[in-house]
Structures are given as C-alpha cells and as structure tokens.
Scaffold this active site. Sequence first.
Site, PDB file in Angstrom:
ATOM      1  N   ASP A 107      43.536  42.237  11.984  1.00 57.19           N
ATOM      2  CA  ASP A 107      44.019  41.598  13.520  1.00 57.19           C
ATOM      3  C   ASP A 107      45.880  41.570  13.905  1.00 57.19           C
ATOM      4  O   ASP A 107      46.436  40.632  14.399  1.00 57.19           O
ATOM      5  CB  ASP A 107      43.376  40.320  13.240  1.00 57.19           C
ATOM      6  N   LYS A 151      35.669  41.014  16.610  1.00 53.97           N
ATOM      7  CA  LYS A 151      35.326  39.278  15.626  1.00 53.97           C
ATOM      8  C   LYS A 151      35.027  38.044  16.403  1.00 53.97           C
ATOM      9  O   LYS A 151      35.682  38.326  17.382  1.00 53.97           O
ATOM     10  CB  LYS A 151      35.500  39.288  14.343  1.00 53.97           C
ATOM     11  N   CYS A 163      42.835  35.941   7.733  1.00 53.62           N
ATOM     12  CA  CYS A 163      41.324  36.565   8.345  1.00 53.62           C
ATOM     13  C   CYS A 163      42.077  38.385   7.135  1.00 53.62           C
ATOM     14  O   CYS A 163      41.276  38.409   6.571  1.00 53.62           O
ATOM     15  CB  CYS A 163      42.342  37.203   9.643  1.00 53.62           C
TER      16      CYS A 163
HETATM   17  C1  VGL Z   1      43.724  34.108  12.903  1.00 51.93           C
HETATM   18  C2  VGL Z   1      43.901  32.259  12.822  1.00 51.93           C
HETATM   19  C3  VGL Z   1      42.899  32.008  14.264  1.00 51.93           C
HETATM   20  C4  VGL Z   1      43.552  35.480  11.962  1.00 51.93           C
HETATM   21  C5  VGL Z   1      42.715  34.059  13.458  1.00 51.93           C
HETATM   22  O1  VGL Z   1      43.688  36.303  12.521  1.00 51.93           O
HETATM   23  O2  VGL Z   1      44.159  35.510  10.594  1.00 51.93           O
HETATM   24  N1  VGL Z   1      44.682  33.406  12.919  1.00 51.93           N
HETATM   25  N2  VGL Z   1      42.526  33.467  14.059  1.00 51.93           N
END
Ligand code: VGL
Length: 204
Positions: free
Chosen positions: A25, A111, A150
């Site tokens: 991410d 995802k 994540c």
């Molecule tokens: C994430 C908060 C909300 C992440 C994703 O990638 O860690 N954190 N969505």
Amino acid sequence: MNAETESQDRARWQACPGDALLIVDVQNDFLPGGSLAVPQGDAIIPILNRYIDVFMSQGLPVYATRDWHPERHCSFRAQGGPWPPHCVADTHGAEFSAALTLPPAATVISKATAAERDAYSGFQGTYLDSRLRAAGVRRLFVGGLATDYCVLNSVRDALRLGYEVLLLTDAIRAVDVRTGDGQRAEAEMARLGAQRISLDGLSA
Ligand code: VGL
Ligand code: ZN
C-alpha cells in the site's frame, strides 16, 4: 530501540530463489499530502527502491498490494467507518507513489474492493496466496504502509499460511492512532515469527 532489537535488525540476509518482495500500500493517500497520511510514510520510498533493485537484479519477483476502495466504502466515516475517504479506485490518491520505482513486471494485488467489507490483509479476498504459490515463493520480504494495519494483517496471514517472513524494519511506518500502535504491531509480528531485517544487513 533496545540493544537486542537493534542487533536483530542487523541480521545478515541475502535474497535467493523462493524469495519475493511484498510492498504494501505505498499509495498517495497514505503519504504526506494524502487523505490518510502516515507520518513520514515517504521516508520508506528510497529504501523500498533499494530492496526493489536487489530483487530485480536477481530476477526475483516483486508484488505490490493496493487499497482499492469503491466510493462509498464501509471503512469511510460517512458510512460509519473509522477512516476518512482514501484510496478510491482509479483516483490519484489510490495510485502508487510516483517516487516508487515499481518494475513493470511487478504483480499488483488490489484489495478491499467491495463496498460492504474492509480488508487490511493483502491475502484477504485476493489471489495473492495462489499467485505466490504458483511462483514457488516460500519467503516474503515485507515493507510498506501502514505498520499497524495492512502490514500487520498481511504478515499475520503470511505466517499463518506458512510463509517465512522477513519484516523490513527500515521500510515500514505506522499510523499510530494510539501512541505505540506501531511498536506493538512490530512486537506482535516478531512474536509470531517474523524476522526483523534492514538494508544494512544485506550481504554483499
Ligand atoms: C490501511 C487504514 C485504512 C493500510 C488501509 O493500508 O494500512 N490503513 N485502510
Ligand atoms: Zn482502506
């Protein structure tokens, strides 16, 4: 950081066949200026680029997950979730950072693409596990954002699925909604069996 964790981070390592790099991410919305910016999230990018170089130069595979939400995703506050809107599919905020030198051959895994459920793990509701197995991957080098969401959940699933995990401690950053969340997440990953490494442990 105490002396023990410090020496663990300097554990010598090399990448070899069966290894893969998993970048979690590294998207604009999680970087400074983004809607859910992770403090100092951008500091990991040059480091991840060096890990990418190591894997590409050895012909080893690179995987990148991305949060890829529909517009009214359940994790957004307007829908009762905990987060501001972020990583809406096909928007600038959902794009990988332009500073990340993701190779064209990298496998991209989207995802949390369904409106009604969230997924912090790159394995949840994706083909990541089957893609890794098909490629003969047994050991995962994991870095990215965010340590306490994540990255943590992807590492938990990877270990549960039987992968060895090397956590790139110099290439992760935490949201830290509560102070210490990132440190607690790192401690949990280590307790579950992830090994801590950093670039300075790379064997020539
Ligand atoms: C994430 C908060 C909300 C992440 C994703 O990638 O860690 N954190 N969505
Ligand atoms: Zn999200």
